[in-house]
Design a protein around this motif. Structure first.
Motif, PDB file in Angstrom:
ATOM      1  N   ARG A 232      14.586   0.954  -2.011  1.00 25.16           N
ATOM      2  CA  ARG A 232      14.991  -0.268  -2.719  1.00 25.16           C
ATOM      3  C   ARG A 232      15.800  -1.174  -1.799  1.00 25.16           C
ATOM      4  NH1 ARG A 232      18.878  -2.468  -6.239  1.00 25.16           N
ATOM      5  NH2 ARG A 232      17.938  -3.548  -8.023  1.00 25.16           N
ATOM      6  N   SER A 233      16.673  -0.587  -1.006  1.00 26.16           N
ATOM      7  CA  SER A 233      17.463  -1.379  -0.067  1.00 26.16           C
ATOM      8  C   SER A 233      16.586  -1.999   1.015  1.00 26.16           C
ATOM      9  CB  SER A 233      18.555  -0.510   0.574  1.00 26.16           C
ATOM     10  OG  SER A 233      19.486  -0.081  -0.387  1.00 26.16           O
TER      11      SER A 233
ATOM     12  N   ILE B 214      14.988  -5.012  -0.559  1.00 25.45           N
ATOM     13  CA  ILE B 214      15.957  -6.105  -0.685  1.00 25.45           C
ATOM     14  C   ILE B 214      16.216  -6.742   0.675  1.00 25.45           C
ATOM     15  CG2 ILE B 214      18.350  -6.655  -1.250  1.00 25.45           C
ATOM     16  CD1 ILE B 214      18.232  -4.492  -3.398  1.00 25.45           C
TER      17      ILE B 214
ATOM     18  N   PHE C 221      15.083 -10.543   1.485  1.00 23.18           N
ATOM     19  CA  PHE C 221      16.195 -11.454   1.763  1.00 23.18           C
ATOM     20  C   PHE C 221      16.082 -12.053   3.165  1.00 23.18           C
ATOM     21  CE2 PHE C 221      20.038 -10.746   4.396  1.00 23.18           C
ATOM     22  CZ  PHE C 221      20.655 -11.975   4.202  1.00 23.18           C
TER      23      PHE C 221
ATOM     24  N   TYR D  85      21.848 -11.942  -5.645  1.00 15.92           N
ATOM     25  CA  TYR D  85      20.790 -11.935  -4.620  1.00 15.92           C
ATOM     26  C   TYR D  85      20.565 -13.335  -4.071  1.00 15.92           C
ATOM     27  CZ  TYR D  85      16.088 -11.414  -2.648  1.00 15.92           C
ATOM     28  OH  TYR D  85      14.990 -11.441  -1.816  1.00 15.92           O
TER      29      TYR D  85
ATOM     30  N   ASP E 255      21.712  -5.588  -6.736  1.00 16.55           N
ATOM     31  CA  ASP E 255      20.765  -6.608  -6.274  1.00 16.55           C
ATOM     32  C   ASP E 255      21.003  -7.035  -4.833  1.00 16.55           C
ATOM     33  OD1 ASP E 255      19.182  -7.529  -8.857  1.00 16.55           O
ATOM     34  OD2 ASP E 255      21.269  -7.275  -9.443  1.00 16.55           O
ATOM     35  N   VAL E 256      22.148  -6.717  -4.259  1.00 18.57           N
ATOM     36  CA  VAL E 256      22.442  -7.074  -2.865  1.00 18.57           C
ATOM     37  C   VAL E 256      22.840  -5.840  -2.064  1.00 18.57           C
ATOM     38  CG1 VAL E 256      23.051  -9.470  -3.291  1.00 18.57           C
ATOM     39  CG2 VAL E 256      24.787  -7.702  -3.574  1.00 18.57           C
TER      40      VAL E 256
ATOM     41  N   VAL F 170      21.981  -4.179   0.483  1.00 18.72           N
ATOM     42  CA  VAL F 170      21.122  -4.245   1.669  1.00 18.72           C
ATOM     43  C   VAL F 170      21.288  -2.971   2.487  1.00 18.72           C
ATOM     44  CG1 VAL F 170      21.055  -6.759   1.753  1.00 18.72           C
ATOM     45  CG2 VAL F 170      22.921  -5.533   2.876  1.00 18.72           C
TER      46      VAL F 170
END
Length: 327
Positions: free
Chosen positions: A101-102, A105, A109, A188, A274-275, A277
């Protein structure tokens, strides 16, 4: 006829008959000198090679070794004696942690921020290419977001985006109330907006440098032919800027994937989901969960992720160079 004259004539005859110059003492010395000069650049590369070995290769090998160990706060003191578990950390990172998932993201991004900043930097470079009064001041102002430290940028935008901050007050005066910027789904897009604001001058610098390489005669020819600004941009300027733009995209993408300070300061830890990273996830896994072996495996996965676009770019540059040499 003297013996000296006979020897000289004999020497000329020997040279004209095709005897190699290396058979003479002088020829041997010249051959040894040429061989020494050919080997000299390798000796000049030795200090850089040793430095690269100590700074890059050795830490990378240590990270690979750590990723195969069950390393935590209990076994860190004697980490060489930590239990060897092979690829178990990699399996856990992919199956049980939020690594995938990271990665999604971070990639999305980084890609969105790099693509959006490209036309902004291109427009700014085209706007400041020609001389006008105050151009030096405008160029200096354009560089402010890029030269500010990431810690300062994160602190500034965190203050502006917090509830009741400048952004909320401005949008509220316009009748818009979007919600929380530093938590939830909007976090995000907050990260993307801040990254675009701080990184677009990098595109501006590279495109501006590329514009200096456009031949002035090409501009004159396009003006004589009556080309519009769009035709001139599409068929004259952009072909010259293909290399700088591609390089800027790759560097910006890699820089965005590796961004740690900005999301760390902007959202803190633990960051919103959501962020979350990849660099922040690796940091939290290592220094908050104390799973050093697992975080090393995540770092190796991050290195592989970064190497893919870099390999594609280097391959494309190599192919372009080969085509130019054939021409």
């Amino acid at each position: 006829m003297s013996q000296t004259t006979v020897a000289a004539l004999t020497g000329e005859a020997g040279d004209q008959s095709g005897s190699p110059a290396g058979n003479t003492p002088a020829g041997g010395r010249r051959a040894r000198r040429r061989g020494h000069e050919r080997g000299r650049p390798l000796w000049m590369l030795l200090p850089g090679g040793i430095l690269m070995l100590l700074i890059i290769v050795v830490p990378l090998l240590v990270a690979v070794l750590m990723s195969t160990l069950d390393l935590d706060q209990y076994t860190l003191q004697s980490w060489l004696q930590a239990p060897f578990i092979g690829l178990q950390n990699y399996v856990e990172a992919v199956t049980s942690s939020s690594l995938l998932r990271s990665v999604g993201i971070s990639v999305s991004f980084a890609l969105i921020a790099a693509v959006v900043t490209m036309p902004i930097g291109l427009a700014a470079a085209l706007a400041t290419q020609n001389r006008f009064r105050g151009r030096a001041l405008v160029r200096s102002l354009f560089l402010i977001p890029y030269v500010l430290p990431a810690f300062v940028v994160g602190t500034l935008w965190r203050t502006m985006l917090q509830p009741g901050g400048v952004v909320d007050s401005t949008l509220g005066a316009l009748g818009a109330h979007p919600g929380l910027w530093l938590n939830g789904p909007l976090s995000y897009w907050s990260l993307i907006i801040v990254q675009i604001w701080t990184s677009w001058p990098f595109f501006y610098l590279l495109v501006l440098a590329g514009l200096q390489g456009v031949d002035h005669e090409v501009h004159e020819a396009a003006a004589i032919d009556g080309a519009t600004w769009w035709i001139k941009l599409r068929y004259v300027i952009l072909p010259y800027l293909r290399g700088p733009i591609l390089l800027a995209l790759i560097i910006a993408f890699l820089h965005n994937i590796n961004a740690f300070t900005l999301p760390f300061v902007l959202f803190g830890v633990p960051a919103p989901a959501d962020v979350d990273v990849l660099p922040v996830l690796t940091y939290v896994t290592s220094f908050q969960s104390f799973r050093f072996g697992l975080s090393a495996a995540m770092a190796i996965c991050s290195l592989i992720l970064i190497a893919i676009p870099l390999f594609v770019y280097l391959r494309a540059v190599k192919l372009d160079s080969g085509e130019e040499e054939k021409r």
